[in-house]
Structure formats: structure tokens, C-alpha cells
Design an enzyme around this catalytic site. Structure first.
Site, mmCIF file in Angstrom:
data_model
loop_
_atom_site.group_PDB
_atom_site.id
_atom_site.type_symbol
_atom_site.label_atom_id
_atom_site.label_comp_id
_atom_site.label_asym_id
_atom_site.label_seq_id
_atom_site.Cartn_x
_atom_site.Cartn_y
_atom_site.Cartn_z
ATOM 1 N N SER A 157 1.050 -1.221 0.105
ATOM 2 C CA SER A 157 0.038 0.050 0.185
ATOM 3 C C SER A 157 0.895 1.166 0.077
ATOM 4 O O SER A 157 0.096 2.250 0.127
ATOM 5 C CB SER A 157 -0.968 0.050 1.275
ATOM 6 O OG SER A 157 -0.200 -0.086 2.524
ATOM 7 N N THR A 192 -1.529 3.567 4.290
ATOM 8 C CA THR A 192 -0.562 4.442 3.975
ATOM 9 C C THR A 192 0.367 4.465 5.141
ATOM 10 O O THR A 192 -0.137 4.381 6.201
ATOM 11 C CB THR A 192 -1.352 6.059 3.948
ATOM 12 O OG1 THR A 192 -2.230 5.853 2.892
ATOM 13 C CG2 THR A 192 -0.383 7.199 4.061
ATOM 14 N N THR A 219 1.940 7.139 -0.324
ATOM 15 C CA THR A 219 0.850 5.725 -0.436
ATOM 16 C C THR A 219 0.820 5.589 -1.740
ATOM 17 O O THR A 219 0.984 6.239 -2.749
ATOM 18 C CB THR A 219 -0.352 6.363 0.155
ATOM 19 O OG1 THR A 219 -1.476 4.990 0.254
ATOM 20 C CG2 THR A 219 -1.147 7.320 -0.765
ATOM 21 N N ARG A 236 -7.826 8.409 -9.688
ATOM 22 C CA ARG A 236 -8.191 8.676 -8.255
ATOM 23 C C ARG A 236 -7.079 9.212 -7.446
ATOM 24 O O ARG A 236 -6.021 8.344 -7.676
ATOM 25 C CB ARG A 236 -8.774 7.408 -7.770
ATOM 26 C CG ARG A 236 -9.436 7.713 -6.142
ATOM 27 C CD ARG A 236 -8.596 7.193 -5.251
ATOM 28 N NE ARG A 236 -9.131 7.064 -3.956
ATOM 29 C CZ ARG A 236 -8.400 7.042 -2.775
ATOM 30 N NH1 ARG A 236 -6.949 6.803 -2.877
ATOM 31 N NH2 ARG A 236 -8.811 7.092 -1.554
ATOM 32 N N THR A 271 -4.853 7.992 7.995
ATOM 33 C CA THR A 271 -4.973 6.894 7.192
ATOM 34 C C THR A 271 -6.320 6.272 7.066
ATOM 35 O O THR A 271 -7.075 6.712 7.894
ATOM 36 C CB THR A 271 -3.966 5.873 7.596
ATOM 37 O OG1 THR A 271 -4.082 4.807 6.745
ATOM 38 C CG2 THR A 271 -4.520 5.399 9.074
ATOM 39 N N GLY A 272 -6.682 5.580 5.852
ATOM 40 C CA GLY A 272 -7.951 5.070 5.742
ATOM 41 C C GLY A 272 -8.491 5.518 4.418
ATOM 42 O O GLY A 272 -7.910 5.943 3.468
HETATM 43 N N1 ASP Z 1 -5.674 7.130 2.779
HETATM 44 C C1 ASP Z 1 -5.199 6.266 1.616
HETATM 45 C C2 ASP Z 1 -5.950 6.676 0.310
HETATM 46 O O1 ASP Z 1 -7.151 6.973 0.650
HETATM 47 C C3 ASP Z 1 -5.216 5.077 1.791
HETATM 48 C C4 ASP Z 1 -4.812 4.440 3.108
HETATM 49 O O2 ASP Z 1 -4.549 5.109 4.125
HETATM 50 O O3 ASP Z 1 -4.951 3.145 3.072
HETATM 51 O O4 ASP Z 1 -5.458 6.712 -0.737
#
Ligand code: ASP
Length: 334
Positions: A91, A193, A211, A221, A244-245
Site C-alpha cells: 500500500s 498509507t 501511499t 483517483r 490513514t484510511g
Molecule cells: N488514505 C489512503 C488513500 O485514501 C489509503 C490508506 O491510508 O490506506 O489513498
């Protein structure tokens, strides 16, 4: 593979780290809400915090830079670079999972104590997006370059392409194409991330975030991670936060900026992260598998974290603490 972080995999703990949910601040037990053991070093720096388990290796590198009298900006750049170069990471960096068309596209940003910022988004075939983000900050009048223009600028300014082909990743993507269902899954092992926020011994702050974004996203995107205020925000007078997320949720709420502004208004890092999560939670129906998490570091050295669902942890390194800390959360994940 689902990975249950509630089983507390811990690596390299040399200090006492609270493991209770709902409370992760270390260094100011008075302001915490649960079982916390004070970290005597907090408030003095250096302090390095990074998202997820891969944060351990990133923190170790950042710490080494700070101990060798590197700047905090060097520390946050070089710290996350280690994870970018770990091609077993799915990731972050070129080992990441591709978008739905099979392209690995990368996003990153960096910000210093004075609020200077650099960012890069939707780029392909560069090993260190974070260094590119820093170069954009330092060598151009702009904050963010994206896509082909960013790649062209990188090539003109000393960055070189790196091609990484990982058969396992390609195979997984080909398997995914059979259903082509875009469905982020919270808390997958080695997923998410890397965001890092740090303070040096003089109280200078900086942050970085890098990320490959959400696996199998639509080509083009861009998530929160390269967006100053969403994936990362640093205000040297107040503090720093990163996220993150599922990035769309952080962009909609200017999440990291919200956390820093709440700290400016007097909230502790835990409280600020909790309020930012509460605002995001309004957009996420119950049981929806959309993890988001924040970590925050206040200018006085107090730090904390919070996630929407259980299972988010972060790596902390101070003079007396080194290890993973479970963030408090709003919803238990089955
Ligand atoms: N925040 C990151 C994104 O939306 C992904 C992640 O943190 O897993 O690209």
C-alpha cells in the site's frame, strides 16, 4: 488475510505503552482518558509517530537521522522513504497494489514547521514520491504537481524512473478483474498509507505522508494522502496530524486540518482526533467497512490517536518508548 490488531502484536517495546483502547496519549496522564503510563521524554523531543506497523521501520530511520543531527524534515522524508523502498509493502510505493487498469499510481506530501508544503499525486514509476514532494516544495513556487506534468518535472530535475514488476501483485489484480468489485477492507495486514509526524529536540515539527492509495481505485483517483489539510497538516505553533484510511472521508472533512485546529482550541491530541472521527462517522453508516484513523502530536509533545473502527495502531518512538500503540476507536469491528 485479515489481521486482528486487537491481538496486540508488539515489536521492540522498550518503554511502557498503554494498550487500552480509548487512550493512547503518552506523557500526560492527567489529560488522558484511560490507563496510561507517563513517558518522561514526552514534551522534550525527539518524538516520532507513524501510522501502522510499517511505521516501526520508518521511525527507526527517522530516529537515526535526528540522532545524527539531521533536521526534522530530513527525518520525516528519510523515515517514510524506507517504507517506499520496501517492495513487499502493498500500500506504499512501487510494491503497492495497482488501480483497476493495472497501474500503480503514487501520492505523497510533506510539510515543515513553518507550514511550507510540497505534494505530488497520480505519478507512476518513481521510487520516492516523498522526495519528489520535498523537491517541489523547495525548488518550485508551487505546492502540488500531478500526473504527467509531475513526472516530466521529476525527470527534468534529477529523478529517474524505476520499474518494479511483482508477479504476485499482477496475479492478484488479474484475479480481482474477474469480479471487479471495488471494496476497501479495513485493517488488512500490510495495508495502508504511511503518515509520519515528528518533533526534534528543539521542538521543531514536520510531517510526511506517502501511499499507493486504495487498491483497484479508478485510474486517476487521488486520495487524501497528498492533500495538505486532509492527509497531513503541520502548524509549528500548534501541532501536527496525519491520517490513514478511506481518503475520500478525510478530504470531505479536511480531517488533518480539523485535528490541528481542535488542538489550537485547547483539545488534547486524543480529544481532537476523537472529534474529527466523530465528524467522519456521520458519513459512514453502521457496519460499513470504512476505516479511518488519525495520529496527532501537539507542540508541547503530548500525542494521541483515534480511529473509527478497532484495529488501527501506530508506531511511537521517544527517548523511552518504542513500539506499537493501539488507537482508541469508536466502533468495534467484528
Ligand atoms: N488514505 C489512503 C488513500 O485514501 C489509503 C490508506 O491510508 O490506506 O489513498
Amino acid at each position: 488475510m485479515h489481521y486482528d490488531r486487537r491481538k496486540f502484536i508488539r515489536t521492540g517495546l522498550v518503554g511502557t505503552v498503554a494498550m487500552a483502547s480509548g487512550c493512547n496519549s503518552i506523557g500526560d496522564p492527567e489529560e488522558s482518558t484511560g490507563k496510561i503510563t507517563g513517558d518522561p521524554s514526552a514534551g522534550k523531543g525527539p518524538i516520532v509517530l507513524s501510522t501502522w506497523k510499517h511505521g516501526l521501520m520508518a521511525n527507526a530511520k527517522a530516529w537515526q537521522v535526528l540522532k545524527a543531527n539531521g533536521t526534522v524534515l530530513d527525518a520525516v522524508e528519510q523515515g517514510v522513504s524506507v517504507v517506499e523502498s520496501d517492495f513487499s509493502n502493498r500500500s506504499v510505493g512501487l510494491g503497492g497494489r495497482p488501480d483497476r487498469d493495472g497501474f500503480v499510481t503514487l501520492d505523497a506530501c510533506i510539510q515543515d514547521h513553518g507550514g511550507r508544503a510540497g505534494a505530488v499525486a497520480f505519478i507512476q514509476r518513481f521510487e520516492h514520491p516523498i522526495s519528489l514532494a520535498r523537491a517541489i516544495m523547495e525548488r518550485t513556487p508551487h505546492v502540488m504537481l500531478v500526473g504527467k506534468g509531475a513526472e516530466q518535472w521529476a525527470l527534468e530535475n534529477g529523478f529517474v524512473h524505476r520499474d518494479v514488476d511483482i508477479p504476485e501483485v499482477r496475479q492478484e489484480w488479474q484475479d480481482w478483474l474477474k469480479t471487479s468489485t471495488y471494496k476497501p477492507i479495513a485493517n488488512i495486514e500490510n495495508h495502508d498509507t504511511i503518515g509520519m509526524i515528528a518533533m526534534d529536540a528543539n521542538g521543531q515539527l514536520a510531517g510526511s505522508c506517502t501511499t499507493s492509495g486504495m487498491a483497484y481505485k479508478i485510474h486517476g483517483r487521488v486520495g487524501d494522502s497528498p492533500i495538505i489539510g486532509a492527509g497531513l497538516f503541520v502548524d509549528g505553533e500548534v501541532g501536527a496530524a496525519c491520517a490513514t484510511g478511506v481518503g475520500e472521508l478525510m478530504i470531505r472533512t479536511a480531517g488533518s486540518h480539523t485535528v490541528v485546529e481542535l488542538m489550537r482550541q485547547g483539545r488534547t491530541p486524543d480529544e481532537a482526533c476523537q472529534e474529527a472521527i466523530r465528524r467522519i462517522a456521520k458519513h459512514v453508516p453502521a457496519k460499513e467497512d470504512m476505516q479511518v484513523g488519525f495520529i496527532a502530536l501537539r507542540a508541547d509533545g503530548l500525542y494521541g490517536a483515534r480511529s473509527l473502527y478497532s484495529g488501527f495502531d501506530y508506531a511511537a518512538k521517544t527517548n523511552s518508548v518504542e513500539g506499537l500503540v493501539d488507537a482508541g476507536y469508536d466502533r468495534e469491528r467484528d
